[in-house]
Write an enzyme that holds these catalytic residues in place. Structure first.
Site, short mmCIF file in Angstrom:
data_model
loop_
_atom_site.label_atom_id
_atom_site.label_comp_id
_atom_site.label_asym_id
_atom_site.label_seq_id
_atom_site.Cartn_x
_atom_site.Cartn_y
_atom_site.Cartn_z
N GLY A 20 23.66 19.34 26.69
CA GLY A 20 24.15 20.72 26.55
C GLY A 20 23.48 21.66 27.54
N SER A 28 30.11 20.21 28.65
CA SER A 28 28.67 20.03 28.45
C SER A 28 28.23 20.78 27.20
CB SER A 28 27.90 20.52 29.68
OG SER A 28 26.60 20.93 29.35
N GLU A 174 26.38 24.34 45.69
CA GLU A 174 26.76 23.22 44.81
C GLU A 174 27.42 22.09 45.59
OE1 GLU A 174 26.51 23.22 41.10
OE2 GLU A 174 25.04 24.81 41.46
N HIS A 250 33.14 24.88 39.00
CA HIS A 250 33.21 24.49 40.42
C HIS A 250 34.67 24.59 40.85
CE1 HIS A 250 29.51 21.71 39.76
NE2 HIS A 250 29.12 22.75 40.47
N CYS A 371 34.24 14.58 40.56
CA CYS A 371 32.81 14.90 40.49
C CYS A 371 31.98 13.68 40.83
CB CYS A 371 32.40 15.31 39.09
SG CYS A 371 33.24 16.74 38.46
O1 SUG Z 1 26.66 20.49 36.92
N1 SUG Z 1 27.19 18.58 34.01
C1 SUG Z 1 27.45 18.79 35.44
C2 SUG Z 1 28.86 18.41 35.78
C3 SUG Z 1 29.10 18.44 37.25
C4 SUG Z 1 30.52 18.24 37.60
N2 SUG Z 1 30.67 18.25 39.00
C5 SUG Z 1 31.72 18.73 39.69
N3 SUG Z 1 32.59 19.52 39.12
N4 SUG Z 1 31.79 18.48 40.92
C6 SUG Z 1 27.17 20.25 35.81
O2 SUG Z 1 27.48 21.13 35.00
C7 SUG Z 1 25.82 18.44 32.03
C8 SUG Z 1 24.52 17.79 31.65
C9 SUG Z 1 24.23 17.92 30.19
O3 SUG Z 1 24.65 18.90 29.55
O4 SUG Z 1 23.55 17.02 29.66
C10 SUG Z 1 25.96 18.60 33.55
O5 SUG Z 1 24.98 18.76 34.24
#
Ligand code: SUG
EC number: 3.5.3.23
Length: 448
Positions: A20, A28, A174, A250, A371
């Protein structure tokens, strides 16, 4: 000379869990604290890599990171031997332990921004590791990311690496999640498209009200300068702040591009018409014919896009010039999205086929097919200069699958993260992995 788009997919690490940690990333936040299955997550990712390789696409793999990141915990004042550092963090600051255990490096679309050699002033492929400094758990990725990319793309004659931008919010970067490249063919000069969420210094640009805009205009411009891109080869556009506030953290959650095609949602950008005209004229200057495929909000709402990850798809060019869209299973279970996709592929347009993958373990943290991959356009000579250990083959797939089966747990909860045994398991797995992928020493425990 032949040229290719090579997709390097992030291998899910053994500590994959639902912490989270990403405010603004709806998945997330909503799956926080659920138990995860790292083994299944890694196998789902490997199955996608294998399937794309079997379809004839060039596929590579990018190693996960050392987690728990004990060195990061030490920098925050936890002390003693490694087990004591973890136990003290678990007792006094569980959120910091969870952050130091995140397997978030799997989403390698955020690892770096990559500019192919045809676009850059010195004719090399340029990489800038993303600082990811909007989220603490992601901000600790870039030093290892740089070492891993350096070990994969080591030949300095062909590859140039830049350190992450200054780690402050004004240069929030990013990586490729906010970067797309349009071109006629991968080996020819193209147009690099940078999408930012806000400007750090220019108050004329609006900003979202609820969730953070992770990418700044200033970061995008710095990356373009570092890579030696020509002004005529770059287009900047602002993400619509209203969609960021609906969970589009993103740009790759609301748009995807490849070749001469941009597939995007009607609400994705600000000043869309100006942006499309600039993309079209700049691509025309390098001999390309820009095509846009707009998904209207009447067919698919922003909420549908965020839940289904329709745009977090891989848009891949096939030899006959048509395109294939790789989507997550969640697109099939959303009736409106699935109906839209049926219409899209039967309309005679450039996107002819959709293939569905089960990536649920990653999706529950907001990471879809796009991703999970970092695109690197390479010509034949450059591809031959890549460390061959990271190029996917049937035998590498078998080795990695067996490696996952041997080392990964099939259930992980927050309390498991405090188990010092997990650290030992992860280190022995990663030590073996660096041998399988022929990376040399890239992890802190191997270096210090
Ligand atoms: O940065 N989730 C990543 C997901 C990244 C997705 N990437 C792209 N859209 N390119 C982020 O939010 C969640 C980890 C956690 O909650 O345990 C997380 O980091």
């Amino acid at each position: 000379m032949k040229s290719f788009e090579v997709n390097f997919d992030g291998l899910v690490g053994p500590t994959h869990n639902y912490g989270g940690l990403s405010y603004g990333n709806v998945a997330s936040q909503s799956n926080s604290q659920q138990s995860s299955n790292p083994k299944e997550a890694a196998l789902q990712g490997l199955a996608k890599m294998k399937a794309l390789m079997d379809m004839g696409f060039q596929q590579g793999v990018l190693a996960p990171q050392e987690r728990p990141d004990v060195a990061a915990l030490r920098r925050l004042g936890f002390a003693g031997n490694d087990a004591q550092v973890i136990q003290q963090a678990a007792k006094e600051a569980m959120p910091l332990l969870v952050a130091s255990c995140s397997a978030s490096s799997m989403w390698v679309a955020n690892a770096a921004t990559v500019s192919p050699s045809a676009d850059t002033a010195d004719g090399r492929v340029h990489f800038t590791a993303a600082n990811l400094n909007c989220k603490y758990h992601r901000s600790i990725e870039h030093p290892t990311t740089s070492r891993v990319l350096g070990a994969m793309f080591a030949d300095q004659q062909h590859f140039a690496h830049h350190a992450a931008l200054p780690a402050v919010a004004q240069f929030g970067d990013e990586g490729a999640a906010n970067h797309t490249r349009f071109c006629r063919s991968y080996g020819e000069a193209g147009v690099e498209f940078f999408v930012f969420g806000r400007s750090a210094f220019d108050t004329r640009y609006p900003a979202p009200q609820k969730y953070p805009a992770r990418q700044t205009l200033e970061a995008s411009r710095a990356v373009a300068r570092l890579h030696g891109l020509r002004d005529e080869g770059v287009v900047y556009a602002q993400q619509n702040p209203f969609v960021i506030d609906q969970g589009v953290f993103h740009n790759d959650v609301i748009a995807v591009g490849n070749g001469e095609v941009l597939f995007y949602h009607e609400d994705a950008f600000l000043e869309t018409e100006r942006m499309l005209a600039e993309l079209s004229s700049k691509l025309a200057n390098v001999g390309g014919k820009f095509q846009s495929v707009c998904v209207p909000r009447s067919a698919v709402t922003v909420d549908d896009a965020v839940r289904s990850y329709l745009f977090n798809s891989q848009l891949l060019s096939r030899p006959d010039g048509s395109m294939l869209l790789i989507v997550p299973e969640e697109c099939r279970s959303n009736a409106r999205v699935w109906q839209y996709l049926q219409g899209l592929t039967s309309s005679g347009g450039v996107i002819r086929e959709v293939k569905v993958f089960d990536l649920k373990q990653s999706m529950q943290n907001g990471g879809g097919p796009a991703c999970l991959r970092l695109r690197v356009a390479l010509n034949e000579t450059e591809l031959a200069a890549v460390n061959p250990g990271v190029i996917m083959t049937a035998s590498l797939y078998d080795s990695l699958t067996q490696w996952v089966e041997r080392h990964y747990r099939d259930r992980l909860t927050e309390s498991d993260l405090a188990d010092p045994q997990l650290l030992l398991e992860c280190r022995s797995a990663l030590d073996e992995l660096t041998q399988i992928l022929k990376l040399g020493a890239v992890y802190p425990f191997q270096i210090n």
